[in-house]
Design an enzyme around this catalytic site. Structure first.
Site, short mmCIF file in Angstrom:
data_model
loop_
_atom_site.label_atom_id
_atom_site.label_comp_id
_atom_site.label_asym_id
_atom_site.label_seq_id
_atom_site.Cartn_x
_atom_site.Cartn_y
_atom_site.Cartn_z
N SER A 124 0.83 -1.20 0.00
CA SER A 124 0.00 0.00 0.00
C SER A 124 0.87 1.25 0.00
O SER A 124 1.98 1.26 0.55
CB SER A 124 -0.85 -0.03 1.27
OG SER A 124 -1.43 1.22 1.51
N TYR A 149 -2.07 -1.42 10.94
CA TYR A 149 -2.31 -1.98 9.60
C TYR A 149 -1.16 -1.60 8.67
O TYR A 149 -0.58 -2.46 7.99
CB TYR A 149 -3.65 -1.45 9.04
CG TYR A 149 -3.74 -1.52 7.55
CD1 TYR A 149 -4.01 -2.72 6.89
CD2 TYR A 149 -3.52 -0.38 6.76
CE1 TYR A 149 -4.06 -2.77 5.51
CE2 TYR A 149 -3.57 -0.43 5.39
CZ TYR A 149 -3.84 -1.63 4.76
OH TYR A 149 -3.87 -1.68 3.40
N LYS A 153 2.00 -3.84 6.60
CA LYS A 153 2.40 -3.77 5.19
C LYS A 153 3.92 -3.53 5.09
O LYS A 153 4.60 -4.15 4.26
CB LYS A 153 1.65 -2.65 4.46
CG LYS A 153 0.17 -2.92 4.29
CD LYS A 153 -0.09 -4.12 3.39
CE LYS A 153 -1.55 -4.51 3.32
NZ LYS A 153 -1.78 -5.83 2.72
C1 UD1 Z 1 -7.14 4.63 3.84
C2 UD1 Z 1 -6.18 4.20 4.89
C3 UD1 Z 1 -4.99 3.55 4.23
C4 UD1 Z 1 -5.45 2.38 3.37
C5 UD1 Z 1 -6.49 2.86 2.37
C6 UD1 Z 1 -7.08 1.67 1.65
C7 UD1 Z 1 -6.55 5.74 6.75
C8 UD1 Z 1 -5.98 6.85 7.57
N1 UD1 Z 1 -5.80 5.32 5.72
O1 UD1 Z 1 -6.48 5.61 3.04
O2 UD1 Z 1 -4.08 3.10 5.20
O3 UD1 Z 1 -4.36 1.82 2.69
O4 UD1 Z 1 -7.54 3.54 3.05
O5 UD1 Z 1 -7.95 2.10 0.67
O6 UD1 Z 1 -7.64 5.26 7.02
N2 UD1 Z 1 -12.80 10.97 3.55
C9 UD1 Z 1 -13.82 11.84 3.90
N3 UD1 Z 1 -14.98 11.31 4.38
C10 UD1 Z 1 -15.17 9.98 4.54
C11 UD1 Z 1 -14.12 9.09 4.17
C12 UD1 Z 1 -12.94 9.64 3.70
O7 UD1 Z 1 -13.70 13.07 3.79
O8 UD1 Z 1 -16.24 9.55 5.00
C13 UD1 Z 1 -11.55 11.55 3.04
C14 UD1 Z 1 -10.36 11.21 3.90
O9 UD1 Z 1 -10.20 12.16 4.90
C15 UD1 Z 1 -9.23 11.21 2.85
C16 UD1 Z 1 -9.92 10.74 1.57
O10 UD1 Z 1 -11.32 10.95 1.78
O11 UD1 Z 1 -8.75 12.49 2.67
C17 UD1 Z 1 -9.68 9.30 1.25
O12 UD1 Z 1 -10.01 8.53 2.39
P1 UD1 Z 1 -9.99 6.93 2.40
O13 UD1 Z 1 -10.84 6.41 1.29
O14 UD1 Z 1 -10.34 6.48 3.77
O15 UD1 Z 1 -8.50 6.55 2.02
P2 UD1 Z 1 -7.12 6.98 2.72
O16 UD1 Z 1 -7.35 7.73 3.97
O17 UD1 Z 1 -6.29 7.62 1.68
#
Ligand code: UD1
Length: 339
Positions: A124, A149, A153
């Site tokens: 990842s 997690y 990795k």
């Molecule tokens: C997350 C994990 C990462 C993992 C990846 C797998 C965390 C901190 N990181 O990455 O370790 O490898 O998923 O796909 O959880 N967001 C919102 N609202 C929401 C959900 C997300 O605003 O309800 C934003 C988050 O703040 C972020 C972006 O969307 O900026 C992407 O979020 P997400 O899909 O959870 O992925 P990552 O955080 O990049």
């Protein structure tokens, strides 16, 4: 030639199984169904016309794994089986270390004992932490991962580096950015257990009325619109990269190979851009509210995926809008299934 796919009924695993079958590989799936469902096997068969061999067990059960290796002529493995809920990994770290690392080591022991090479590890972009410079290439220094997690990795990568070096094995470490989307048939996709943590499943469920409102975690990041930026890669494109990485290992004349590839689109999209693209692609509204930042989130991460293009002949092909259309079709399929 049989390829073992651990976690082959999961989100990325199931899409990869389809691509492997399309490329004439025989697939053997081991999956404990802890975060996947049996109907995915039927759907893989519906898409490909071929039903992969399936063993439902936990890879920590070494004696069962040994029987699988006894029964089949396995020549490679793509290892997806792992727990992946970031938040849970912080409250249940031992579950993550035990599950993700013991199951990996059990497969590697079979490889070592039976002189099998060709191992692909599902890694990842989380191994980079908040990188100092964008885009992130494979030489970007790794930082300590934020979550247990993420540490599994990093540790998995370390184990595989040693495994490759000490036993002369061919290994490929694939660092995914943010996988999204579903199969164009709408028969495979992400099945988030409970309330989704990841952005796209949350957006999709909000559009479907399952969730009332999307919470956007922070609009005060130093980005163009203030929301955080990620590299969203279409899951079928990602699946195809696994086949390309496997073929490269199989075709390599070197006894020892350690490949590392970033798999992303090379393009960053903000949370608001994803929401707008979803609305536009599917013509459905996604109500949202701005909330404080989520703990542990980084500001920006997107890939330089040139190495994969150069060495694997692979690149991401599907636009954000196209990927988000497939996600919506998959949600509609799930709605129909549940009714
Ligand atoms: C997350 C994990 C990462 C993992 C990846 C797998 C965390 C901190 N990181 O990455 O370790 O490898 O998923 O796909 O959880 N967001 C919102 N609202 C929401 C959900 C997300 O605003 O309800 C934003 C988050 O703040 C972020 C972006 O969307 O900026 C992407 O979020 P997400 O899909 O959870 O992925 P990552 O955080 O990049």
């Amino acid at each position: 030639m049989s390829i073992l796919v651990t976690g082959g009924l999961g989100y990325i695993g199931s899409h990869t199984v389809v691509e492997l079958i399309n490329n004439n590989f025989d697939v053997i799936i081991v999956d404990d169904l802890s975060n996947s469902e049996k109907f995915i096997l039927d759907n893989i068969e519906e898409i490909t016309g071929k039903r992969p061999i399936f063993y439902p067990f936990d890879l920590r059960r070494k004696e069962l794994l040994t029987q699988v290796f006894d029964a089949h002529n396995i020549e490679g493995c793509i290892n997806f089986a792992a727990s992946k809920a970031v938040g849970e990994s912080m409250t249940e770290p031992l579950k993550y270390y035990e599950n993700n690392l013991f199951s990996l080591i059990n497969v590697l022991q079979e490889f070592k004992e039976r002189n099998i090479s060709n191992f692909i590890f599902s890694s990842s972009c989380t191994v980079y932490g908040q990188a100092d410079e964008m885009p992130i290439d494979e030489n970007t220094p790794l930082k300590e991962a934020e979550s247990s997690y993420g540490k599994t990795k990093q540790m998995g990568e370390d184990i595989l580096k040693d495994f490759s070096r000490a036993y002369q094995k061919k290994v490929s470490l694939l660092r995914y950015f943010n996988p999204i989307g579903a199969h164009p048939t709408a028969l495979l996709g992400e099945l988030p257990a409970g309330i989704p943590n990841n952005l796209v499943p949350y957006v999709t469920q909000t559009a479907a009325g399952i969730r009332e409102k999307l919470s956007i975690w922070g609009d005060d990041y130093p980005t163009e619109d203030g929301t955080a930026v990620r590299d969203y890669i279409y899951v079928v494109d990602l699946a195809k990269a696994h086949v390309a990485a496997l073929k490269k290992l199989l075709n390599s004349e070197n006894e020892t190979v350690l490949d590392i590839y970033n798999l992303g689109t090379g393009k960053g999209s903000s949370v608001l851009e994803v929401v707008k693209a979803f609305e536009l692609a599917n013509n459905v509204p996604v109500p949202y509210q701005i909330c404080p930042r989520r703990e542990g989130d980084i500001t920006v991460a997107y890939a330089n995926a040139d190495k994969a293009e150069k060495e694997l002949g692979w690149k991401s092909e599907t636009s954000l809008e196209e990927s988000l259309k497939t996600t919506w079709e998959w949600q509609k399929y799930l709605n129909d299934r549940n009714n």
